[in-house]
Design an enzyme around this catalytic site. Structure first.
Site, mmCIF file in Angstrom:
data_model
loop_
_atom_site.group_PDB
_atom_site.id
_atom_site.type_symbol
_atom_site.label_atom_id
_atom_site.label_comp_id
_atom_site.label_asym_id
_atom_site.label_seq_id
_atom_site.Cartn_x
_atom_site.Cartn_y
_atom_site.Cartn_z
ATOM 1 N N GLY A 100 0.816 -1.212 0.000
ATOM 2 C CA GLY A 100 0.000 0.000 0.000
ATOM 3 C C GLY A 100 0.846 1.257 0.000
ATOM 4 N N ALA A 114 -5.773 11.259 7.429
ATOM 5 C CA ALA A 114 -4.404 11.235 6.909
ATOM 6 C C ALA A 114 -3.349 11.385 8.012
ATOM 7 C CB ALA A 114 -4.244 12.315 5.841
ATOM 8 N N GLY A 159 0.059 5.762 5.025
ATOM 9 C CA GLY A 159 0.744 4.851 5.946
ATOM 10 C C GLY A 159 1.984 4.232 5.321
ATOM 11 N N GLU A 175 -18.477 17.532 2.061
ATOM 12 C CA GLU A 175 -17.730 18.146 0.956
ATOM 13 C C GLU A 175 -18.471 17.968 -0.373
ATOM 14 O OE1 GLU A 175 -14.257 15.782 1.238
ATOM 15 O OE2 GLU A 175 -13.263 17.088 2.693
ATOM 16 N N GLY A 216 -0.306 4.406 0.200
ATOM 17 C CA GLY A 216 -1.043 5.553 0.733
ATOM 18 C C GLY A 216 -0.199 6.265 1.783
ATOM 19 N N VAL A 248 -1.680 -7.955 -3.873
ATOM 20 C CA VAL A 248 -1.413 -9.060 -2.960
ATOM 21 C C VAL A 248 -2.691 -9.877 -2.816
ATOM 22 C CG1 VAL A 248 -0.874 -9.667 -0.576
ATOM 23 C CG2 VAL A 248 0.423 -7.870 -1.742
#
Lengths: 429, 429
Positions: free
Chosen positions: A13, A318, A17, A173, A15, A81
């Site tokens: 991943g 985030a 993290g 939003e 992102g 994966v």
């Protein structure tokens, strides 16, 4: 590579993290393989701007290879994966390749959840990837076109009814921006319909929008949404969603555009582990972000379930993912040095949500504000954190332009719908 | 609307031809319906930049409604024309709507032609729409990823072989830019492959590239392509194209990316008319751009076949379409006033083609130049003609950035391929 003496860190991943772990290991004596299904890191907090045609897809994404080109100890692998062998310590990719690890980080994030109603997915798309955003953009722009082309009053009204399900930050939003599009951006561009007659409705099952904020800010958010022309419905869950509309209480509401911002489920990768998970499928990790019983497997970001000192869960935002990512890098370094490490601790710098033009709410550790000031703060923070100087500049330019003209430059329909004018394709219907 | 006393002009296609007619009729006492399958006008001369990740899709497209929002006598309709009744004087859209006209302009452009080998289309995509461009972008970026993921020498070589079929302006642009990507942009971003080992081959069946230019400029173009690292093969047609490669003469060449820039066919709308057409399906129009026997039906742009005074056909370039578009508007005005009008005359201001970074050829009525100066001229001309101030600014910014860094900001894979990592999806194969 297999006789490389360095420990092999496999990160799934790219992102917040995974990328933050990768970068924090730049000088560590390890080799890293970063695996992602997509070739880019996505600045997810601005994804709703792509969905609402304010930004282009490449404005908020950067190729992982490019971000990491100078970090010699990392190899980027485009792949998915599909298997995990915690005993042999390896993961298997969809193309059959088996990659052995010494340390593994699972940071594959979250996806939408429809609370057992997966059949709603095709009628009420959610917003997690660039493809999702472009799909929503296409649906929204096409809806106005269909309304313009229709001679039937009821059909026209259904094309001009936009419902957003879920009153969290994403739902707020989307609803705020849709109202701006209908009431400002498209004004004067149609000849038969008046886009400002479009109805934008935000539906939240709970008692208030932005439930993770203090109640006073939820109230402000509701007032700001209403000022932008959004109808806010709280305390009522959506009963069903189909091609022609949705039900709310006993009422069936004809609507051709329903957007889903209500439920999040952890990435299915968590299920590859023999480990306890919470209701949303997140892995309940140890205080050092490892999986119980598997000290070499870490989990970070939206896939991890962990509590703060105050008993509240670490929020799926985030900053949480970035902090976890940095922590995992520190934990791996400590492990390499034979040191122990203090438990992960989330530092909450505050909570912001944007609502629309000049409208936002900010809660900085009790310092609460809303309206124009909050919006300016939100804008600065988000542009500042955008990865890559070029993106920041272009995004600023796009926003300044949009601010003064109300225009949204990315109002381009491509990819499927709009190709046929028959109004019957399920994609747009 | 039907008791509106004004004549109704129906224009099919919002490209250069249709849009230029529409705008030139702004002050005319007519009502106009502009029909397009897409919601945007596309600046086709820069489409190859989207395909090669240098520009975002919205950078070179603008919503037709937005361009025409202030022109009160025009209605924009998203839809596809599927029928034409020249006696009843009406067109039928795919959604069933029948639209009557007093004057009709068909300006629906051109599409790819595979010379009777339609089965090549899925293996060798062409470049006409934004969707085409994003498809090619995805294929090219994915090819490098697949090469990186492969352990097999031959497979890797096939993923790193890029063949462009057709040595006209589009083929030359694509090949030159692909070479730049392989040799400059991606350098240092991969760990197992060296992208600069990629082979980029431009294949032209005729004796020289850019056949519409003077021979001396074709030679310059070939030299510039070779300097950028493109292998130029002329005089040899491609024999077959499949998933795993193509044949050239007696040789089968393993290649996973073949792009098609060889053949153009007029839009199928021409076939709805009972009118003479040329080999490419273009309608052979009268000197006033009307269809023989149908004085109220005009054809402009790539769908029209007409000769210049010197016997040469009017080339299928943007200036030709714009000039035809403006002429049709003048012809309709003349008709309304009961005047006659001189035949259409194409004014050839010159011919430019870009090859890659600092490489282009220009032929301005005999004034020929090439190299950096030609490239600067090409750049200025194209940015100047881009519709809409905002686009121009952003495109300049993107280009300046790309020029100094060799980076291409839109290297983002989305829409289908790249979602699965199994290397088996036909889309990327």
């Amino acid at each position: 590579m297999s006789n490389d003496p360095r420990k092999h860190v496999v990160i799934v991943g790219g992102g917040f993290g995974g990328l933050w772990t990768t970068r924090a290991l730049a000088s560590a004596d390890v080799r890293i393989t970063l695996i992602d299904r997509r070739n880019h890191h996505l600045f997810q907090p601005l994804l709703y701007q792509v969905a609402t045609a304010g930004l282009s897809a490449p404005d908020i994404a950067a190729p992982l290879r490019h971000i990491l080109r100078k970090q010699a100890n990392v190899e980027v692998r485009l792949g998915e994966v599909v298997g995990l062998d915690a005993v042999a310590r390896s993961v298997t990719l969809a193309d059959g390749e088996v990659i052995a690890y010494d340390y593994l980080l699972l940071a594959s994030g979250a996806t939408h959840a429809y609370f057992g109603h997966d059949e709603w997915a095709r009628h009420a798309p959610g917003l997690k990837t660039l493809d999702d955003a472009l799909h929503i953009r296409r649906r929204v722009l096409t809806a106005f076109e269909r309304a313009e082309a229709s001679d039937d009053e009821a059909e026209r009204a259904a094309w001009l009814h936009f419902a957003v399900v879920g009153g969290g930050p994403t739902g707020v939003e989307l609803a705020g921006t849709l109202a701006e599009i209908a009431h400002k951006t498209l004004r004067r561009e149609f000849r038969r319909i008046d886009p400002s007659q479009a109805k934008v409705r935000l539906i939240e099952a709970g008692p208030r929008v932005l439930a993770s904020f203090p109640e006073s800010l939820s109230e402000k958010a509701r007032a700001q949404l209403q000022r932008l022309g959004v109808e806010v419905v709280t305390g009522t869950p959506v009963g069903a969603i189909g091609r022609d509309g949705y039900s709310l209480g006993a009422e069936f509401v004809p609507a051709r555009t329903v957007l889903w911002a209500a439920g999040v489920a952890a990435s299915p990768l968590g299920a590859l582990l023999d480990a306890p998970r919470d209701r949303a499928g997140r892995v309940r990790v140890e205080p050092d972000l490892t999986v119980p019983g598997y000290p070499d497997i870490f989990v970070a970001g939206d896939l991890a379930s962990i509590q703060q000192a105050n008993g509240q869960p670490v929020p799926g935002v985030a900053p949480g993912a970035k902090q976890m990512g940095s922590y995992v890098a520190r934990a791996i370094r400590a492990r390499l040095d034979g040191r122990t490490i203090e438990p992960f601790r989330y530092v909450d710098y505050g909570n912001l949500a944007t609502i629309g033009r000049r409208a936002a709410v900010v809660d900085l550790r009790g310092l609460k504000f809303s309206g124009f000031l909050a919006w300016a703060f939100w804008l600065a923070a988000h542009v500042f954190f955008l990865i890559g100087f070029r993106n920041r500049l272009i995004v600023m330019l796009n926003w300044s332009w949009a601010y003064f003209t109300y225009q949204r430059h990315a109002r381009i329909i491509f990819g499927g719908a709009g190709e046929d004018g028959d109004g019957k394709d399920d994609d747009a219907g």
